[in-house]
Design an enzyme around this catalytic site. Sequence first.
Site, short mmCIF file in Angstrom:
data_model
loop_
_atom_site.label_atom_id
_atom_site.label_comp_id
_atom_site.label_asym_id
_atom_site.label_seq_id
_atom_site.Cartn_x
_atom_site.Cartn_y
_atom_site.Cartn_z
NE ARG A 105 -4.39 62.66 29.01
CZ ARG A 105 -3.42 63.17 28.45
NH1 ARG A 105 -3.09 64.23 27.33
NH2 ARG A 105 -2.16 62.62 28.51
CG ASP A 201 -0.57 65.69 40.78
OD1 ASP A 201 -0.68 64.37 39.73
OD2 ASP A 201 -1.78 64.97 41.79
N1 URA Z 1 -2.18 68.95 37.14
C1 URA Z 1 -1.70 69.15 38.54
O1 URA Z 1 -1.79 68.67 39.84
N2 URA Z 1 -0.60 69.77 38.27
C2 URA Z 1 0.16 70.75 37.44
O2 URA Z 1 1.26 71.08 37.14
C3 URA Z 1 -1.05 70.44 36.30
C4 URA Z 1 -2.03 70.01 36.14
#
Ligand code: URA
Length: 210
Positions: A105, A201
């Site tokens: 991004r 994540d």
């Molecule tokens: N990417 C991830 O790994 N976790 C999230 O909650 C959103 C995006």
Amino acid sequence: MSEHLTVVDHPLVQHKLTLMRDKGTSTASFRQLLREITLLLAYEITREMPLTTRAIETPMEEMEAPILAGKKLALVSILRAGNGMLDGVLELVPSARVGFVGLYRDEETLKPVQYYFKVPEGLDDRLVIVVDPMLATGNSSAAAVDLLKKAGANDIRFLCLLAAPEGVARMKEAHPDVHIVTAALDRELNSKGYIMPGLGDAGDRMFGTK
Ligand code: URA
């Protein structure tokens, strides 16, 4: 597949997903569960692959037996978390070709920028299954599908573990032809773009980077 979103409510999928969400689950278990759950989701997303028949002989007699109708499969992983889903699908469809899309991004424009793109040839002739565990804002997923369509893909499905309503809406607006299969549709995104209640994540949890 006509609808835009399928949530797989199979008890095994839901059980394994709960174990994955739990923050006490180890990296090794998280990875193993992701592989198992992906296999079950892949079963669902390939449900409508076209069949033909082939004449075979069983030990008892001849028969016209169903067999896949030749449309080859391409899996495309969105780096890096998508890689955790590859093995689960490949266990079910070992001959699938595999591609990779890397996007980051841009912090100024907030738009996804491509840094890697390597996909199998003949995408126009293949069912393309894009894998990424977390459909959050949907921006990178929509951008990845844009790139795949530019490369010729015309039959694309999206396989994820968790989806946020925002991501589903974004994909529906950008790519209404792409059917999404997921294990759960969660409540919302938080202000940092994480899925709530989510599982954190996904990349960090599967690769042990945090
Ligand atoms: N990417 C991830 O790994 N976790 C999230 O909650 C959103 C995006």
